[in-house]
Motif scaffolding. Sequence first.
Motif, PDB file in Angstrom:
ATOM      1  N   VAL A 113      -7.612  14.135  17.294  1.00 39.92           N
ATOM      2  CA  VAL A 113      -7.479  14.619  18.669  1.00 39.92           C
ATOM      3  C   VAL A 113      -8.153  15.984  18.793  1.00 39.92           C
ATOM      4  N   GLY A 117     -12.844   3.012  19.826  1.00 42.43           N
ATOM      5  CA  GLY A 117     -13.761   4.126  19.554  1.00 42.43           C
ATOM      6  C   GLY A 117     -15.198   3.642  19.435  1.00 42.43           C
ATOM      7  N   LEU A 118     -15.404   2.574  18.666  1.00 41.62           N
ATOM      8  CA  LEU A 118     -16.769   2.053  18.494  1.00 41.62           C
ATOM      9  C   LEU A 118     -17.306   1.498  19.813  1.00 41.62           C
ATOM     10  N   HIS A 162      -8.335   3.956  24.676  1.00 41.28           N
ATOM     11  CA  HIS A 162      -8.466   4.811  23.499  1.00 41.28           C
ATOM     12  C   HIS A 162      -7.351   5.864  23.462  1.00 41.28           C
ATOM     13  N   ILE A 163      -7.011   6.391  24.607  1.00 43.73           N
ATOM     14  CA  ILE A 163      -5.940   7.394  24.674  1.00 43.73           C
ATOM     15  C   ILE A 163      -4.576   6.721  24.484  1.00 43.73           C
ATOM     16  N   VAL A 197     -21.053   4.966  25.739  1.00 45.41           N
ATOM     17  CA  VAL A 197     -21.668   6.282  25.983  1.00 45.41           C
ATOM     18  C   VAL A 197     -23.186   6.168  25.855  1.00 45.41           C
ATOM     19  N   TYR A 246     -23.878  11.651  29.177  1.00 45.77           N
ATOM     20  CA  TYR A 246     -24.125  12.790  28.277  1.00 45.77           C
ATOM     21  C   TYR A 246     -24.686  12.267  26.977  1.00 45.77           C
ATOM     22  N   LYS A 268     -20.201  14.367  15.239  1.00 44.85           N
ATOM     23  CA  LYS A 268     -18.804  14.329  15.679  1.00 44.85           C
ATOM     24  C   LYS A 268     -18.247  12.906  15.562  1.00 44.85           C
ATOM     25  N   LEU A 269     -19.026  11.930  16.020  1.00 43.87           N
ATOM     26  CA  LEU A 269     -18.539  10.552  16.017  1.00 43.87           C
ATOM     27  C   LEU A 269     -18.384  10.024  14.601  1.00 43.87           C
ATOM     28  N   LYS A 280     -15.173  11.458  13.270  1.00 46.18           N
ATOM     29  CA  LYS A 280     -14.025  10.747  13.848  1.00 46.18           C
ATOM     30  C   LYS A 280     -13.842   9.373  13.221  1.00 46.18           C
ATOM     31  N   LEU A 281     -14.966   8.688  12.944  1.00 48.65           N
ATOM     32  CA  LEU A 281     -14.867   7.350  12.350  1.00 48.65           C
ATOM     33  C   LEU A 281     -14.262   7.422  10.947  1.00 48.65           C
ATOM     34  N   GLN A 307      -7.784   2.201  17.568  1.00 48.96           N
ATOM     35  CA  GLN A 307      -8.647   3.380  17.672  1.00 48.96           C
ATOM     36  C   GLN A 307     -10.050   3.119  17.154  1.00 48.96           C
ATOM     37  N   THR A 364      -4.296  11.884  12.527  1.00 52.35           N
ATOM     38  CA  THR A 364      -4.442  11.463  13.926  1.00 52.35           C
ATOM     39  C   THR A 364      -4.548  12.687  14.831  1.00 52.35           C
ATOM     40  N   ARG A 368     -17.473  20.029  21.093  1.00 47.45           N
ATOM     41  CA  ARG A 368     -18.349  19.641  22.203  1.00 47.45           C
ATOM     42  C   ARG A 368     -19.406  20.667  22.439  1.00 47.45           C
ATOM     43  N   ALA A 401      -4.125   6.200  20.798  1.00 44.86           N
ATOM     44  CA  ALA A 401      -3.687   7.427  20.121  1.00 44.86           C
ATOM     45  C   ALA A 401      -2.192   7.637  20.357  1.00 44.86           C
TER      46      ALA A 401
HETATM   47  C1  HEM Z   1      -7.118   8.224  15.092  1.00 48.37           C
HETATM   48  C2  HEM Z   1      -8.260   7.958  15.702  1.00 48.37           C
HETATM   49  C3  HEM Z   1      -8.750   8.607  16.976  1.00 48.37           C
HETATM   50  C4  HEM Z   1      -8.117   9.473  17.845  1.00 48.37           C
HETATM   51  C5  HEM Z   1      -6.711  10.029  17.759  1.00 48.37           C
HETATM   52  C6  HEM Z   1      -9.065   9.771  18.910  1.00 48.37           C
HETATM   53  C7  HEM Z   1      -8.799  10.598  19.997  1.00 48.37           C
HETATM   54  C8  HEM Z   1      -9.618  10.761  21.092  1.00 48.37           C
HETATM   55  C9  HEM Z   1      -9.282  11.478  22.289  1.00 48.37           C
HETATM   56  C10 HEM Z   1      -7.963  12.222  22.550  1.00 48.37           C
HETATM   57  C11 HEM Z   1     -10.351  11.386  23.129  1.00 48.37           C
HETATM   58  C12 HEM Z   1     -10.485  11.984  24.530  1.00 48.37           C
HETATM   59  C13 HEM Z   1     -11.314  13.250  24.487  1.00 48.37           C
HETATM   60  C14 HEM Z   1     -11.994  13.530  25.783  1.00 48.37           C
HETATM   61  O1  HEM Z   1     -12.386  12.594  26.491  1.00 48.37           O
HETATM   62  O2  HEM Z   1     -12.156  14.720  26.074  1.00 48.37           O
HETATM   63  C15 HEM Z   1     -11.366  10.610  22.464  1.00 48.37           C
HETATM   64  C16 HEM Z   1     -12.600  10.302  22.991  1.00 48.37           C
HETATM   65  C17 HEM Z   1     -13.587   9.599  22.339  1.00 48.37           C
HETATM   66  N1  HEM Z   1     -13.514   9.048  21.069  1.00 48.37           N
HETATM   67 FE1  HEM Z   1     -11.894   9.056  19.882  1.00 48.37          FE
HETATM   68  N2  HEM Z   1     -10.242   9.094  18.662  1.00 48.37           N
HETATM   69  C18 HEM Z   1     -10.099   8.378  17.501  1.00 48.37           C
HETATM   70  C19 HEM Z   1     -11.056   7.584  16.901  1.00 48.37           C
HETATM   71  C20 HEM Z   1     -12.348   7.393  17.338  1.00 48.37           C
HETATM   72  C21 HEM Z   1     -13.379   6.635  16.662  1.00 48.37           C
HETATM   73  C22 HEM Z   1     -13.200   5.884  15.360  1.00 48.37           C
HETATM   74  C23 HEM Z   1     -14.495   6.714  17.423  1.00 48.37           C
HETATM   75  C24 HEM Z   1     -15.841   6.095  17.152  1.00 48.37           C
HETATM   76  C25 HEM Z   1     -16.564   6.394  16.100  1.00 48.37           C
HETATM   77  C26 HEM Z   1     -14.190   7.517  18.595  1.00 48.37           C
HETATM   78  C27 HEM Z   1     -15.058   7.795  19.614  1.00 48.37           C
HETATM   79  C28 HEM Z   1     -14.732   8.459  20.785  1.00 48.37           C
HETATM   80  C29 HEM Z   1     -15.638   8.638  21.922  1.00 48.37           C
HETATM   81  C30 HEM Z   1     -17.065   8.117  22.012  1.00 48.37           C
HETATM   82  C31 HEM Z   1     -14.919   9.341  22.892  1.00 48.37           C
HETATM   83  C32 HEM Z   1     -15.422   9.762  24.284  1.00 48.37           C
HETATM   84  C33 HEM Z   1     -15.587  11.271  24.380  1.00 48.37           C
HETATM   85  C34 HEM Z   1     -16.623  11.783  23.414  1.00 48.37           C
HETATM   86  O3  HEM Z   1     -17.778  11.301  23.443  1.00 48.37           O
HETATM   87  O4  HEM Z   1     -16.291  12.652  22.594  1.00 48.37           O
HETATM   88  N3  HEM Z   1     -12.869   7.919  18.502  1.00 48.37           N
HETATM   89  N4  HEM Z   1     -10.906  10.233  21.211  1.00 48.37           N
END
Ligand code: HEM
Length: 114
Positions: free
Chosen positions: A107, A49-50, A12-13, A56, A62, A68-69, A72-73, A45, A103, A114, A16
């Motif tokens: 981030v 992400g999904l 995922h990172i 999780v 946690y 939040k999710l 982000k979606l 992503q 994007t 949180r 990004a």
């Molecule tokens: C451009 C799109 C996205 C970017 C740039 C992005 C960026 C990031 C980053 C930097 C982290 C690490 C944060 C951390 O662990 O402290 C993270 C974690 C996470 N992301 Fe994304 N994300 C994107 C899209 C998505 C989508 C579409 C989903 C799902 C709906 C998602 C779900 C999560 C989850 C579950 C985590 C694990 C940490 C948490 O529960 O917050 N992300 N994302």
Amino acid sequence: VDYVRYALLTLHILGAAAIIGPAFEQLRAETKRITTVMLWGARAQIVTGLLLVGSVYASDAYEPDNAKLAVKLVIALAVAGLAESQRKKETVTWGFWAVLGLTILNVVVAVFWR
Ligand code: HEM
């Protein structure tokens, strides 16, 4: 199962980075484009992400924050939609900034919410 979640977070990172890296590379370029790497990063992503959300829920590390999710979606879908629709263009201006800005916004949401 924690290792699965960590592996997905790693991907995922990297996803990004695939969007932001090529965008930074082009910051001073006269003609900006949505590169193939950026497009695949945007697609990745959503997939990673999904899958992360699933991992999780499957772990008891946690409590996932659904608001939040969902945010982000929506942002990620906008990024991928813009990347898909603008990738064929020779030069992209507002779409380029929107992809980069949204994007970075995701981030910020990922880190601050949180
Ligand atoms: C451009 C799109 C996205 C970017 C740039 C992005 C960026 C990031 C980053 C930097 C982290 C690490 C944060 C951390 O662990 O402290 C993270 C974690 C996470 N992301 Fe994304 N994300 C994107 C899209 C998505 C989508 C579409 C989903 C799902 C709906 C998602 C779900 C999560 C989850 C579950 C985590 C694990 C940490 C948490 O529960 O917050 N992300 N994302």
